[in-house]
Design a protein around this motif. Structure first.
Motif, PDB file in Angstrom:
ATOM      1  N   ASP A 169       0.838  -1.197   0.000  1.00 47.52           N
ATOM      2  CA  ASP A 169       0.000   0.000   0.000  1.00 47.52           C
ATOM      3  C   ASP A 169       0.871   1.244   0.000  1.00 47.52           C
ATOM      4  N   TYR A 170       0.349   2.265  -0.631  1.00 50.08           N
ATOM      5  CA  TYR A 170       1.095   3.520  -0.669  1.00 50.08           C
ATOM      6  C   TYR A 170       1.131   4.169   0.708  1.00 50.08           C
ATOM      7  N   TRP A 171       2.328   4.413   1.180  1.00 49.61           N
ATOM      8  CA  TRP A 171       2.569   5.195   2.395  1.00 49.61           C
ATOM      9  C   TRP A 171       1.634   4.785   3.533  1.00 49.61           C
ATOM     10  N   TYR A 172       0.773   5.677   4.037  1.00 47.86           N
ATOM     11  CA  TYR A 172      -0.083   5.331   5.181  1.00 47.86           C
ATOM     12  C   TYR A 172      -1.541   5.108   4.767  1.00 47.86           C
ATOM     13  N   LYS A 173      -1.733   4.563   3.586  1.00 43.75           N
ATOM     14  CA  LYS A 173      -3.082   4.247   3.118  1.00 43.75           C
ATOM     15  C   LYS A 173      -3.771   3.278   4.071  1.00 43.75           C
ATOM     16  N   GLU A 174      -3.015   2.305   4.596  1.00 48.50           N
ATOM     17  CA  GLU A 174      -3.600   1.310   5.493  1.00 48.50           C
ATOM     18  C   GLU A 174      -4.149   1.958   6.761  1.00 48.50           C
ATOM     19  N   ALA A 175      -3.486   3.007   7.232  1.00 50.88           N
ATOM     20  CA  ALA A 175      -3.978   3.719   8.417  1.00 50.88           C
ATOM     21  C   ALA A 175      -5.323   4.358   8.130  1.00 50.88           C
ATOM     22  N   ALA A 176      -5.467   4.966   6.948  1.00 49.72           N
ATOM     23  CA  ALA A 176      -6.745   5.578   6.572  1.00 49.72           C
ATOM     24  C   ALA A 176      -7.840   4.519   6.481  1.00 49.72           C
ATOM     25  N   GLU A 177      -7.512   3.361   5.928  1.00 49.97           N
ATOM     26  CA  GLU A 177      -8.509   2.282   5.801  1.00 49.97           C
ATOM     27  C   GLU A 177      -8.921   1.759   7.171  1.00 49.97           C
ATOM     28  N   PHE A 178      -7.982   1.687   8.099  1.00 52.64           N
ATOM     29  CA  PHE A 178      -8.279   1.227   9.452  1.00 52.64           C
ATOM     30  C   PHE A 178      -9.219   2.212  10.150  1.00 52.64           C
ATOM     31  N   ILE A 179      -8.943   3.496   9.990  1.00 55.77           N
ATOM     32  CA  ILE A 179      -9.797   4.525  10.591  1.00 55.77           C
ATOM     33  C   ILE A 179     -11.214   4.434  10.034  1.00 55.77           C
TER      34      ILE A 179
END
Length: 426
Positions: free
Chosen positions: A258-268
């Motif tokens: 995943d690009y950069w902190y995309k996973e953090a956005a998806e988790f939120i």
């Protein structure tokens, strides 16, 4: 930048007969990027020196004051100065390792700067220098890269000298190299050297129809036989092959992860954490005798830069609004980061405004929460997610991770989160 260089290269051969097109391409270069001003300025110095040299040889030096090329370059200079005035850093502009413009433009000259100046050329095609000249590293560890860089630099200068383009290269390159080594640069700026070198060789082809090699190279190659000759020819093609390999590797990483902190956005989004109060970490410089943040695990003295929140900036493009209550608190509708340092008084005022919002339900990345809420119990927060970000550069991948924390009340309310082992907030 690439387009501006290619336009300049296309118009370079006719610059004396049809100067307006070439000047416009250099103006375009100036308006694209601050380094464009540096390269365009260097190319103008070379062009001006050619014009002056012609009038000196003809013993008609005064004609320079009526030369239209010089007047066009004067107009370009006015444009460049206007752009510099517009983009010049404010007194509180924060850059790599500098918290104000005065620090940015103050430098000390050393042999390390000389090394970087020479290595920028090879960095564009062959070698991989440290991520930043500000990083702490053993100079001896980059000696092999430096030796390679010196070899490439000398060979390049000899080829350019043979093709009468040494000034066209060395003056703009020196402007770039000295500014980058002494004042400011990032790794990706080395790509501009690669494009600039294409510009120079484009000009050689336009003038001569071919690139001539120095006699010592022709003699050395002709003296080789068999496989050794093929190996040398293969090595000569490395500057074209290596960048393709870099691009292939970086593309693989971009596709694989995943690009950069995309996973953090998806988790939120998955747990609707945006419905709660989210605090994002901010930049803090440790103040200690060793100035070594890696040795300090608990509460420590630090210098706060509350306007610098790269994590929030990286995550917000995935949302329609600002979901972090401590991000741009004085201008909450803005979702871009102000690269501004803060005085201790300014930082204190901003952090106090955060405190007035009450403690967060969610904290993104480990930060000094007690700096904002002195009486808070950090044991009330549990780590629930670790996100790794992969940042490729050439053949190296810089892996960074962040941790997401939530209060125990929110953890129990959601019910489906799992606690992970991580360092506590402090």
């Amino acid at each position: 930048m690439t387009l501006s260089f290619f336009l300049a290269a296309a118009f370079y051969p006719s610059r004396n007969k049809k100067p307006l097109r070439y000047v416009f391409s250099l103006a375009f270069m100036c308006m694209i990027h601050s380094f464009g001003i540096i390269f365009a300025g260097g190319l103008c110095v070379v062009w001006l020196s050619e014009i002056i040299s012609k009038y000196v040889k003809e013993k008609t030096f005064l004609k320079i004051f009526s030369d239209k090329h010089c007047w066009m370059m004067l107009g370009l200079l006015v444009l460049a100065i206007a752009i510099i005035i517009e983009i010049f850093p404010n007194s509180n502009t924060y850059t790599q390792g500098h918290e104000n413009a005065e620090e940015l433009f103050s430098f000390s000259f050393s042999y390390v700067q000389v090394m970087w100046y020479i290595m920028y050329l090879s960095e564009a095609f062959l070698i991989q220098m440290p991520d930043s000249k500000l990083d702490s590293y053993d100079v001896a560890s980059i000696i092999p890269q430096f030796i390679t860089a010196v070899f490439v630099f000398v060979i390049a200068l000899s080829i350019l000298h043979k093709n009468k383009k040494i000034l066209t290269f060395i003056i703009p390159y020196s402007f770039f190299g000295l500014f980058s080594a002494l004042i400011y640069s990032s790794p990706y700026h080395s790509g501009m050297v690669g494009v600039f070198l294409i510009f120079v060789f484009w000009g050689i082809f336009a003038d001569n129809g071919k690139i001539e090699l120095p006699e010592y190279i022709n003699k050395a190659v002709s003296s080789l036989r068999g496989g050794l000759k093929k190996a040398v020819v293969a090595i000569a093609f490395l500057p074209m092959i290596v960048p393709i390999a870099w691009s292939a590797y970086s593309s693989y990483i971009d596709i694989r992860f995943d690009y950069w902190y995309k996973e953090a956005a998806e988790f939120i989004k998955e747990y609707r954490l945006y419905d709660y109060k989210i605090l994002s970490s901010w930049t803090q410089d440790v103040i200690s005798e060793e100035n070594d943040s890696w040795r300090i695990d608990e509460v420590y003295a630090c210098r706060d830069y509350p306007k610098l929140q790269g994590l929030a900036t990286a995550i917000l493009p995935y949302f329609d609004d600002n979901i972090f209550y401590n991000y741009n608190i004085d201008d909450h509708d803005k979702t871009f980061m102000y690269y501004q340092s803060s005085t201790e008084e300014e930082a204190e005022a901003i952090i106090n405004k955060w405190g007035e919002q009450g403690p967060p339900d969610v904290v993104l990345d480990r930060c000094q929460l007690t700096r904002v809420y002195p009486d808070i119990d950090v044991n009330d927060y549990v780590a629930v997610k670790r996100i790794t970000a992969y940042k490729p550069y050439k053949f190296k991948t810089n892996d960074q991770y962040i941790t997401i924390y939530v209060t125990k009340d929110l953890f129990n309310k959601i019910g489906t989160l799992k606690e992970i082992t991580a360092k506590k907030l402090y």
